[in-house]
Scaffold this motif. Structure first.
Motif, mmCIF file in Angstrom:
data_model
loop_
_atom_site.group_PDB
_atom_site.id
_atom_site.type_symbol
_atom_site.label_atom_id
_atom_site.label_comp_id
_atom_site.label_asym_id
_atom_site.label_seq_id
_atom_site.Cartn_x
_atom_site.Cartn_y
_atom_site.Cartn_z
ATOM 1 N N ALA A 510 67.650 66.458 11.522
ATOM 2 C CA ALA A 510 67.928 67.041 10.214
ATOM 3 C C ALA A 510 68.731 68.316 10.426
ATOM 4 N N LEU A 511 69.617 68.617 9.478
ATOM 5 C CA LEU A 511 70.401 69.854 9.596
ATOM 6 C C LEU A 511 70.834 70.358 8.223
ATOM 7 N N VAL A 518 69.979 69.676 2.786
ATOM 8 C CA VAL A 518 69.553 69.283 4.125
ATOM 9 C C VAL A 518 69.729 67.773 4.265
ATOM 10 N N ILE A 519 70.384 67.338 5.339
ATOM 11 C CA ILE A 519 70.541 65.922 5.607
ATOM 12 C C ILE A 519 69.531 65.495 6.666
ATOM 13 N N THR A 520 68.863 64.356 6.463
ATOM 14 C CA THR A 520 67.927 63.800 7.453
ATOM 15 C C THR A 520 68.376 62.376 7.776
ATOM 16 N N MET A 521 68.292 62.013 9.044
ATOM 17 C CA MET A 521 68.782 60.696 9.462
ATOM 18 C C MET A 521 68.090 60.252 10.744
ATOM 19 N N GLY A 522 68.238 58.969 11.044
ATOM 20 C CA GLY A 522 67.677 58.408 12.262
ATOM 21 C C GLY A 522 66.206 58.086 12.147
ATOM 22 N N GLU A 542 68.904 60.315 4.111
ATOM 23 C CA GLU A 542 68.399 60.984 2.917
ATOM 24 C C GLU A 542 68.866 62.434 2.901
ATOM 25 N N ILE A 543 69.031 62.956 1.703
ATOM 26 C CA ILE A 543 69.436 64.349 1.540
ATOM 27 C C ILE A 543 68.406 65.060 0.669
ATOM 28 N N TYR A 544 67.978 66.217 1.144
ATOM 29 C CA TYR A 544 67.010 67.026 0.409
ATOM 30 C C TYR A 544 67.718 68.224 -0.202
ATOM 31 N N SER A 545 67.495 68.422 -1.496
ATOM 32 C CA SER A 545 67.993 69.597 -2.210
ATOM 33 C C SER A 545 66.818 70.531 -2.445
#
Length: 649
Positions: A510-511, A518-522, A542-545
């Motif tokens: 995530a970054l 914030v983007i989360t992946m894998g 997924e993207i978290y706002s």
């Protein structure tokens, strides 16, 4: 009016049971409707403005089919694009076919593009250089082979050359080695053995043999060729003095599991050309290494597995940025487990939090501490609860970086143990004798937790699992945690965040994005949802706002210089100068396996003036490593502006 006779207890019981059965039947018949209604209400609830203001909001990123890859590494480039590296993606078929993938995603347009990937960067190390390029080193040279699949005994053969007079000698793939008992072993690759060297000690001349290592396999299958003890081997086809000067030595040749082998190739990824540019080779091949930025801008490569799947025993090396060259660092000998979390401190030491990704001794090199890389001295930092559960834990330098506090979160026991912890702890590195103190506990025992520093001085944490790679935990077949929380540094407490829809465990990342999301992946679960079949790599993104994006108008992004020197001031224009209270430089992430030693948030001095702000950058290079940063302006409510990219020298 005659009163009704009260039913007997037996009659009342029978009526109650009949009613319960009738309601149960109705519930069963209408279960799809109930589930649908529940799901619809959940969607309604999480999309309410009041919910978003408190907990934030998740959304799935629409990834075109051709760009769905196994995200192993993620890095935010100075162009604002996200580099997503799979390499072979933990897929043997891809590796054998030479199918290596890297893609770029632009958050501003949601466009994806492919990047030619020359070698298998799966499980490489990476960090940003002062000019904004991403240094990527190592990766996969060979895949593991499980014991059940090994038919022919194999081992590492060390070929010795004791002659200083005839130069290097080349041995092609297929060279045959003969044991004293006549059994034959065959090499897997071409190798060149350097000549021996002469050294004079006083009046005596000493000859030191040249040597090189290569995998060999027994010519015949089965256990008969297994050798458990060190032995010397004759190289077939040699004549004369060569039969005496050239020979092989192997510690053992067995049918044991063969680990992943590391690669030695390195690249600088150029964000402008969007291409990998080859640089000098590592001194040692490395798989699962950490690349740690040093105060002067050079990079230290630490730990990893070598080309034969062996732990590299404390042999580290330095990347000379100006020369684009790797050189051995024999004075910096120290052993760490793979992917050790190493944070550059303001006094220019490296702090090892204890977090790591799994390979290495169960005891050696796992003690947290401050490593003086000028004198090669190590100061242990004690007091960590659940100290044997730092594997697959998360670590982060808490914001602002001036406070010099590092937090460790969760983790599990060594290897594929099902044991994990909810422990967090904080080390104050400004203390002359730093020690861990307990932090707030996580909601669940957690491995593989993703942690992201936000520009409002909080830390977003999400995902993870309680069991090994999302597997069994305390009777449950799967243990992914669809939870997220935000750590408030000032209150030393977690608060709940909106729940993600996608589980994340091993091989996830995530970054932070420049717009504050914030983007989360894998994620690479060991089993599927049934807990019986092999897992499938999670390719959804997924993207978290965060809640700060739902508090009304944000401060405008600042405009001004793109280059600032450490210790100096710079002025930026903004129509929201009156509401700006703080400014943060956030170093972009380069993350894999929960290891992200690049991200840090640095507080800037702020002086407001009509139409703009003047910002002061700290002067310590250990606090502010040279490179590109996201500059956020933050108002009194903790709402950040979109970021402006600036380079610090």
């Amino acid at each position: 009016m005659t009163p009704r006779t009260r039913p007997t207890p037996a009659r009342r019981l029978l009526t109650a049971l009949t009613t319960i059965l009738a309601l149960a039947a109705v519930a069963v018949v209408n279960r799809p409707i109930v589930v649908l209604a529940t799901d619809q209400y959940h969607e309604f609830a999480i999309n309410r403005q009041s919910y978003k203001e408190t907990f934030g909001h998740w959304s799935l990123l629409p990834v075109p089919a051709g760009f769905k890859i196994n995200a192993i590494h993620g890095a935010l480039l100075k162009t604002g694009k996200v580099l997503i590296i799979a390499g072979s993606g933990n897929n043997r078929e891809n590796f054998e076919a030479g199918t290596f993938r890297t893609i770029l995603w632009d958050p501003r347009t949601d466009r994806f593009s492919d990047v030619p990937t020359p070698t298998d960067l799966f499980c490489a190390g990476h960090t940003f250089l002062p000019d904004g390029k991403l240094l990527v080193a190592g990766g996969t040279k060979s895949y593991e082979v499980l014991e059940a699949n090994i038919k022919n005994a194999a081992g590492v053969m060390k070929i010795k050359n004791e002659s200083p007079d005839f130069g290097a000698r080349t041995f092609p793939k297929g060279t045959r080695f003969e044991a004293d008992n006549g059994r034959i072993y065959v090499s897997r690759a071409d190798v060149s053995v350097p000549a021996a060297t002469k050294m004079w000690h006083g009046t005596q001349t000493m000859v030191h043999a040249g040597e090189v290592e290569v995998w060999v396999d027994a010519a015949e299958p089965g256990d008969a060729p297994v050798v458990e003890q060190p032995a010397q081997y004759k190289i077939l086809g040699l004549e004369g003095d060569d039969t005496r000067n050239l020979y092989g030595i192997a510690e053992k040749i067995t049918r044991e599991k063969q680990e992943y082998g590391g690669d030695k190739t390195t690249y600088e990824f150029d964000p402008e050309t969007e291409r990998y540019v080859r640089t000098g080779d590592l001194s040692k091949p490395r798989w699962y290494p950490t690349l740690a930025t040093l105060a002067g801008g050079d990079v230290l490569a630490v730990s990893g597995l070598d080309q034969f799947g062996r732990m590299i025993p404390g042999t580290n090396e330095r990347y000379q940025v100006k020369k684009k060259k790797w050189v051995p660092a024999p004075s910096l000998r120290r052993t760490f487990p793979t992917y050790p979390a190493l944070f550059l401190t303001q006094d220019e030491r490296l702090f090892f939090s204890g977090s790591n990704a799994g390979y290495g001794s169960a005891t050696e090199g796992r003690t947290p501490g401050l490593w003086d890389v000028k004198k090669n001295r190590f100061q242990p930092v004690h007091g960590l609860a659940d100290s044997t559960m730092t594997e697959t834990s998360a670590s982060v330098m808490l914001p602002p970086a001036q406070d010099q506090k590092v937090m460790i979160l969760g983790g599990g026991a060594v290897g594929d143990s099902p044991i994990s912890t909810a422990r967090t702890a904080i080390a104050d590195l400004d203390d002359p004798r730093p020690a861990w103190r307990a932090g707030p506990r996580l909601p669940n025992p957690t491995r593989y937790l993703n942690t992201v520093v936000l520009p409002d001085d909080t830390v977003f944490t999400s995902g993870g699992s309680s069991g090994y790679r999302g597997g069994p935990y305390q009777g449950r077949k799967r243990s992914d945690l669809l939870t997220a929380q935000i750590y408030d540094v000032r209150k030393n407490a977690f608060r709940k965040a909106a729940e993600p829809a996608v589980g994340r465990n091993y091989h996830s990342e995530a970054l932070l994005l420049p717009d504050g999301r914030v983007i989360t992946m894998g994620s690479d679960p060991i089993y599927d949802r049934s807990g019986k079949n092999p897992g499938v790599f999670e390719q959804r993104i997924e993207i978290y706002s965060p809640p700060y994006l739902f508090q009304g108008a944000r401060p405008a992004a600042p405009t001004g210089p793109s280059l600032i020197k450490r210790g100096e001031k710079a002025s930026f224009a903004t129509p929201d100068a009156a509401r700006v209270r703080e400014a943060r430089l956030v170093r972009p992430s380069a993350v894999t396996h929960g290891t992200d030693v690049d991200q840090r948030s640095i507080a800037l001095g702020v002086k407001r003036a009509p139409g703009g702000v003047t910002l002061s950058v700290p002067e310590k290079r250990g606090l502010v490593p040279a490179g590109w940063y996201m500059l956020f302006l933050v108002d009194g409510a903790g709402t950040p502006s979109p970021a402006k990219w600036v380079r610090i020298r």
